[in-house]
Design an enzyme around this catalytic site. Structure first.
Site, PDB file in Angstrom:
ATOM      1  N   LYS A  48      54.600  78.794  38.528  1.00 43.67           N
ATOM      2  CA  LYS A  48      54.693  77.442  38.888  1.00 43.67           C
ATOM      3  C   LYS A  48      53.591  76.715  38.351  1.00 43.67           C
ATOM      4  O   LYS A  48      52.518  77.119  38.737  1.00 43.67           O
ATOM      5  CB  LYS A  48      55.025  77.534  40.207  1.00 43.67           C
ATOM      6  CG  LYS A  48      55.530  76.123  40.975  1.00 43.67           C
ATOM      7  CD  LYS A  48      55.909  76.054  42.424  1.00 43.67           C
ATOM      8  CE  LYS A  48      56.472  74.672  42.855  1.00 43.67           C
ATOM      9  NZ  LYS A  48      56.854  74.962  44.275  1.00 43.67           N
ATOM     10  N   GLU A  95      67.697  78.065  57.566  1.00 40.68           N
ATOM     11  CA  GLU A  95      67.595  77.243  58.927  1.00 40.68           C
ATOM     12  C   GLU A  95      68.580  78.014  59.892  1.00 40.68           C
ATOM     13  O   GLU A  95      68.159  77.640  61.172  1.00 40.68           O
ATOM     14  CB  GLU A  95      68.309  76.044  58.170  1.00 40.68           C
ATOM     15  CG  GLU A  95      67.348  75.324  57.302  1.00 40.68           C
ATOM     16  CD  GLU A  95      67.581  75.721  55.799  1.00 40.68           C
ATOM     17  OE1 GLU A  95      66.805  74.989  54.985  1.00 40.68           O
ATOM     18  OE2 GLU A  95      68.237  76.578  55.446  1.00 40.68           O
ATOM     19  N   ARG A 121      72.512  72.549  58.120  1.00 39.83           N
ATOM     20  CA  ARG A 121      72.933  73.821  57.441  1.00 39.83           C
ATOM     21  C   ARG A 121      72.965  74.913  58.713  1.00 39.83           C
ATOM     22  O   ARG A 121      73.685  75.894  58.757  1.00 39.83           O
ATOM     23  CB  ARG A 121      71.958  74.486  56.655  1.00 39.83           C
ATOM     24  CG  ARG A 121      71.702  73.366  55.341  1.00 39.83           C
ATOM     25  CD  ARG A 121      70.783  73.927  54.288  1.00 39.83           C
ATOM     26  NE  ARG A 121      71.692  74.396  53.534  1.00 39.83           N
ATOM     27  CZ  ARG A 121      71.382  75.289  52.351  1.00 39.83           C
ATOM     28  NH1 ARG A 121      70.027  75.547  52.325  1.00 39.83           N
ATOM     29  NH2 ARG A 121      72.153  75.642  51.376  1.00 39.83           N
TER      30      ARG A 121
END
Length: 634
Positions: A288, A377, A405
């Site tokens: 990244k 979640e 969610r």
């Protein structure tokens, strides 16, 4: 400011132009593309590190796959900037995430190359499987489908559901695991460790390289070599890794790991895999922030750094500078530590957003009492419920848009059992440039009709502290506190805690001509509008209601007994939200008043600054002022 495309990139208007190049040109394309992203995002803030990390992968995919005929599905979309630039949006990229500009996420309405709308994690595998089944039903045997999912998103339960279903349908899909051991913060959990074990297995990778070289693998599979590899590969992986390969166990062919920054090798591998039928997974190792030193070293900070100096890496603007009001998330993080120091029952939970929510403050000071559960979640809510039923007081911090969610868990695992789980919904309301997928505008509506649930929203940072203090008192039950992205209005916010009686509002300004009822930080714009109206001779009453559930019925009786014109203001949908609750109260108690509800209309709001979007929806300071004038003069 528009970035300058390099010589090759400047002539790539579609992937078809890219495919006309020699494979030897691809490294230079990647170099120019990476520099273009650096030039652009340093001036026009967006998601930076993730897009830099997949430049080579993106170029290789569009070079090998015949997009848009072939279908590429991106998970979340943080990493899709290179994809956008290569697919006809290079010259519009300076409008990325700006009001009426291009979206920061893949969006089918924007381009035929954006095959599926994304923004939330872990959806790509399921979406690509659905596309593959549709393609099969339509007898379209030539079209190929690939999904790109990060290792962070792979921790989400929906990704496992898709993997589980992939082999059953024997869908012809390539799943590309972009493994950089990061989400926004470092990836956590057993799955992350599993990927790390695979990628670091020296014995497996050495064996694989020798076998591949011996079979002529670097120049593509021969038919005999392919059959031999299929027969032996799974057993070799299991033996050398000392564990079963998860993907192979699910019936998904596993290839890799491979270097995600060797574009020519990636192109050769993808060309081979494109011709192999059935479900398969390519494990690609990337970094990244690749190509920008500061982003490689500070991956969390450079996920979305704001404006920065592209030469030095210095981040130039901070939303909340010294001697200015802090971000609401930082007030939450510091207040949670204060409360936890006083109350040993308090624990903190976040699904993969420790930095974004400022839960990292507690994680650093109390690592045994604060938990990052990954992009999960649903698990975060039920995990919190499990601790609550044993006497802990979890502060479960989830962005409002992501709380959607885990709605079933909120009802089934928390509310029905009347457990004292405190849901702190960060990024509530219009969040700005992330757009429709990330606005937190539905929570007031979807939380207020759940039995046992308390629903609140602070007007400022001091109120946030006091609501958090009140939520962890004895016998509170489920408690929701929503607050927005960005900074508040109080510099001197660290005041002594005061308990707020549940279901009580407060009078901000007394008046007699008209009443404005606000919830949350919309009270700031309303207060400013009331001051302007006062200068023009109007007497406006302003009430900060604090709670959507339970409503302050005593205060509402007082309001409807004294006012025939009422404005409600909320930073959420007006369908079933705060204004609707006030209308219900008026009807149930046989009052008659003219009520105008200001908030988010019944449509999806696109991206822009928070100020621009509030103005579009009509509840910025000017919008509130104009509505009051129309009522007063109507």
């Amino acid at each position: 400011m528009e970035g300058n495309a390099g010589k090759l990139l400047n002539n790539i208007n579609t992937p078809e132009d890219l495919r006309k190049l020699n494979q030897e040109d691809l490294p230079l394309v990647c170099e120019e593309l990476r520099q273009f992203i650096i030039d652009e995002v340093s001036n026009n803030p967006g998601h930076f590190g993730a897009s830099l990390g997949v430049v080579e992968l993106t170029v290789a995919l569009h070079y090998v796959y015949k997009t848009p005929f072939d279908l590429l599905v991106w998970d979340v979309g943080h990493q899709a900037y290179a994809h956008k630039i290569l697919t006809g949006r290079r010259d519009q990229f300076h409008t990325n995430r700006k009001y009426h500009g291009i979206s920061g996420f893949p969006k089918p309405a924007e381009s035929e190359y954006d095959t599926f709308g994304v923004g939330h994690a872990s959806t790509s595998i399921s979406a690509s499987l659905g596309m593959a089944v549709a393609t099969s039903l339509q007898k379209d045997k030539q079209r190929k489908i690939a999904a790109v999912i990060g290792d962070g998103s792979m921790t989400g339960g929906m990704a496992f559901e898709g993997l589980n279903n992939a082999a059953v349908n024997n869908s012809d899909v390539l799943i590309i695991l972009n493994d950089n051991n990061m989400a926004i913060d470092p990836a956590v959990g057993g799955m992350s460790n599993y990927f790390l074990n695979i990628s670091k297995s020296k014995s497996y990778n050495l064996f694989k390289r020798k076998v591949w070289n011996g079979l002529g693998r670097l120049d593509g599979f021969g038919n005999k070599a392919r059959r031999l590899a299929q027969k032996t590969e799974g057993a070799v992986k299991s033996a050398l890794l000392k564990e079963s390969n998860l993907f192979e166990s699910l019936g998904i062919r596993y290839f890799g790991p491979v270097d995600g920054h060797d574009v020519k090798y990636l192109a050769r591998v993808l060309a081979d895999l494109r011709e192999i039928p059935g479900p398969k997974l390519l494990h690609v190792l990337t970094k990244k922030g690749k190509g920008f030193k500061q982003a490689e070293l500070n991956q969390t900070e450079f996920h979305a750094p704001g404006k920065f100096n592209k030469l030095t890496g210095e981040i130039l603007d901070c939303e909340c500078a010294m001697n200015k009001p802090p971000k609401f998330q930082n007030v939450f993080g510091n207040t949670l530590v204060e409360l936890a120091e006083q109350n040993p029952k308090i624990v903190g939970v976040t699904p993969a957003m420790p930095t974004g929510s400022s839960m990292n403050i507690m994680m650093e000071k109390m690592p045994d009492r604060a938990f990052d559960v990954g992009i999960a979640e649903q698990h975060a809510v039920t995990f919190s419920a499990g601790m609550a039923i044993r006497g802990q007081v979890p502060f479960c911090n989830i962005y409002s848009t992501f709380m959607q969610r885990s709605y079933d868990q909120v009802i089934h695992d928390v509310a029905i059992q009347n457990l004292n789980v405190v849901f702190c919904l960060d990024r509530a309301g219009l969040v700005g440039s992330d757009g429709a997928t990330h606005h937190g505008v539905f929570d007031l509506a979807y939380m207020r009709h759940i039995p046992n649930m308390i629903v609140s929203a602070p007007m400022d940072e001091i109120e946030l502290r006091n609501m958090m203090f009140s939520a962890q008192q004895e016998n509170m039950g489920p408690f929701t506190i929503r607050y927005p992205r960005g900074c508040g209005c109080q510099v001197d916010w660290r005041q002594p805690f005061k308990a707020i009686p549940i279901g009580t509002g407060r009078i901000i300004t007394e008046g007699k001509d008209l009443a404005i009822l606000t919830i949350g930080t919309t009270g700031i714009n309303a207060s400013r509008a009331v001051k302007t109206l006062a200068k023009e001779g109007y007497s406006i009453a302003h009430y900060d209601m604090r709670f959507v559930k339970p409503l302050d019925e005593k205060l509402l009786h007082e309001i409807f007994q004294n006012f025939k014109q009422v404005i409600t203001v909320e930073d959420s949908t007006i369908v079933g939200g705060f204004g609707s609750a006030v209308l219900e109260f008026m009807a149930e108690n046989s009052y008659a008043a003219r009520i105008v509800r200001l908030g988010v209309p019944d449509r999806f709001i696109e991206h822009g600054t928070q100020e621009e979007l509030m103005r579009e929806c009509g509840f910025d300071q000017k919008g509130i002022y104009n509505t009051a004038i129309e009522l007063l003069n109507g």
